[in-house]
Write a protein that holds these residues in place. Sequence first.
Motif, PDB file in Angstrom:
ATOM      1  N   THR A  75      -2.246   6.464   7.322  1.00 18.07           N
ATOM      2  CA  THR A  75      -3.244   5.449   7.673  1.00 18.07           C
ATOM      3  C   THR A  75      -3.803   5.664   9.073  1.00 18.07           C
ATOM      4  OG1 THR A  75      -2.112   3.869   6.247  1.00 18.07           O
ATOM      5  CG2 THR A  75      -3.663   2.978   7.856  1.00 18.07           C
ATOM      6  N   ASN A  76      -2.961   6.102  10.004  1.00 13.63           N
ATOM      7  CA  ASN A  76      -3.371   6.253  11.400  1.00 13.63           C
ATOM      8  C   ASN A  76      -3.696   7.695  11.778  1.00 13.63           C
ATOM      9  OD1 ASN A  76      -2.879   3.463  11.923  1.00 13.63           O
ATOM     10  ND2 ASN A  76      -0.685   3.899  12.086  1.00 13.63           N
ATOM     11  N   LEU A  77      -3.749   8.594  10.811  1.00 15.24           N
ATOM     12  CA  LEU A  77      -4.025  10.006  11.112  1.00 15.24           C
ATOM     13  C   LEU A  77      -5.526  10.286  11.059  1.00 15.24           C
ATOM     14  CD1 LEU A  77      -1.220  11.828   9.084  1.00 15.24           C
ATOM     15  CD2 LEU A  77      -1.272  11.350  11.530  1.00 15.24           C
ATOM     16  N   PRO A  78      -6.031  11.176  11.932  1.00 13.85           N
ATOM     17  CA  PRO A  78      -7.450  11.574  11.862  1.00 13.85           C
ATOM     18  C   PRO A  78      -7.737  12.333  10.574  1.00 13.85           C
ATOM     19  CG  PRO A  78      -6.461  12.169  13.983  1.00 13.85           C
ATOM     20  CD  PRO A  78      -5.346  11.772  13.080  1.00 13.85           C
ATOM     21  N   ALA A  79      -9.022  12.418  10.229  1.00 15.28           N
ATOM     22  CA  ALA A  79      -9.424  13.045   8.970  1.00 15.28           C
ATOM     23  C   ALA A  79      -9.053  14.519   8.911  1.00 15.28           C
ATOM     24  CB  ALA A  79     -10.930  12.868   8.769  1.00 15.28           C
TER      25      ALA A  79
ATOM     26  N   ASP B 240      -0.968  13.740  -7.402  1.00 15.96           N
ATOM     27  CA  ASP B 240      -1.857  12.580  -7.325  1.00 15.96           C
ATOM     28  C   ASP B 240      -1.512  11.679  -6.146  1.00 15.96           C
ATOM     29  OD1 ASP B 240      -3.157  13.491  -9.533  1.00 15.96           O
ATOM     30  OD2 ASP B 240      -2.153  12.158 -10.948  1.00 15.96           O
ATOM     31  N   ASP B 241      -0.229  11.391  -5.967  1.00 15.37           N
ATOM     32  CA  ASP B 241       0.184  10.463  -4.906  1.00 15.37           C
ATOM     33  C   ASP B 241      -0.147  11.019  -3.521  1.00 15.37           C
ATOM     34  OD1 ASP B 241       1.162   8.724  -6.807  1.00 15.37           O
ATOM     35  OD2 ASP B 241       3.191   9.562  -6.754  1.00 15.37           O
ATOM     36  N   VAL B 242       0.128  12.295  -3.307  1.00 16.13           N
ATOM     37  CA  VAL B 242      -0.149  12.911  -1.998  1.00 16.13           C
ATOM     38  C   VAL B 242      -1.648  12.940  -1.728  1.00 16.13           C
ATOM     39  CG1 VAL B 242       0.058  15.007  -0.631  1.00 16.13           C
ATOM     40  CG2 VAL B 242       1.969  14.256  -2.048  1.00 16.13           C
ATOM     41  N   LEU B 243      -2.427  13.312  -2.739  1.00 11.24           N
ATOM     42  CA  LEU B 243      -3.878  13.394  -2.557  1.00 11.24           C
ATOM     43  C   LEU B 243      -4.480  12.024  -2.269  1.00 11.24           C
ATOM     44  CD1 LEU B 243      -6.517  14.984  -2.647  1.00 11.24           C
ATOM     45  CD2 LEU B 243      -6.569  14.623  -5.124  1.00 11.24           C
ATOM     46  N   ILE B 244      -4.054  11.017  -2.992  1.00 16.36           N
ATOM     47  CA  ILE B 244      -4.590   9.665  -2.786  1.00 16.36           C
ATOM     48  C   ILE B 244      -4.212   9.142  -1.406  1.00 16.36           C
ATOM     49  CG2 ILE B 244      -4.477   7.280  -3.610  1.00 16.36           C
ATOM     50  CD1 ILE B 244      -4.054   8.451  -6.431  1.00 16.36           C
ATOM     51  N   ALA B 245      -2.987   9.459  -0.954  1.00 18.59           N
ATOM     52  CA  ALA B 245      -2.538   8.993   0.356  1.00 18.59           C
ATOM     53  C   ALA B 245      -3.329   9.634   1.489  1.00 18.59           C
ATOM     54  CB  ALA B 245      -1.042   9.268   0.527  1.00 18.59           C
TER      55      ALA B 245
END
Length: 350
Positions: free
Chosen positions: A74-78, A96-101
Amino acid sequence: MDEDKKGAKVLANSLHNLHLNPPSTINNSIPITHLQFPGLLPKKIKPPSLVSLCVGVIGRHLEDIITDLNEIATNLPADIKMALAAIARRRRLLNDDVLIALADTSWEILDVSGSDVSDSGLIKAAEVCRFIKALDISRCTKITATGISELVKHCRLLETLRCGGCPRSDSTARRCLNIFIPRLEYVEEDSWEELDTKEITTGAHSLRWLVWPNIDKNSLEDFSRECPRIVVNPKSSPFGFMGTQVPWEALQNIVLDDAVVKDIDPRTWTVHGIAVKPILPPSSSSSELSLAEKFRLAFEERDNRLAPKRAKNARQHQRRAARELILMSTRAKSMVLASQVSKSLNSRGS
């Protein structure tokens, strides 16, 4: 006298073989070509940045934080998210979970090739990453035409698509021709006001480059005939293609997310001292899909393609049933007539 000549000859040979400017053997340096003094000025390679070192440490222990990755990202830059996604793909951890996160709204490229990402993860990522211009889904056995259909609906700027590489991915690419063709849908609504915007036009409007190295002859002919604006397997040329410069994302000999991790130590995606080998495209002798699997995929594609039509027909039947109910019901018909008479009397009285 002979000894003096012999000594002078040995000395001359020694001086002849003497290199005053030997190549530099110092690590992290490369020689610069100089017109008069070649190899004289060494140029040191730029050391990795602190950010790259930190991302490398995180990537090396990525499996330990996957369960909490949704909160951490959530707090990481793009750009950090994209680097972690690239590392996860190389470490066979991208799903899926890693990509969505990690998905970020500012991403313009996405490489999920050879991963466990499925239709569900691709669709949810497409809902977030609406500015994607280049996508690599090659060798993704869990992505079907359904996921690609939803992808082109959300990512309207998609210009480059990389696909194929395995029998399942090749089969999916063959079924996507109708998805890529922009066209007017055949509708049977009673008025233009009842039309939905999504029913008027479909297709990948911005798609220009398709990278499918082992495309079969029939598919290539179909794309050339039905989608002439889409260039299949473009080649780099100083003159471009039809006046348009081929983007680097559309070149076959590149890995889409290599630029993201170019400053990160490759040992980051090494597991227990053994480097993870890249997934290579299968040879032409790879086994094809079984007949039963082909029938299942064809049925699934047909069912998904006809689902919007069935929903539209259901809405039409509901409206027609409502109109027929009004015409068949005496009470409802009398109420309509009474309303018309009331309007007529009010207009005369005024």
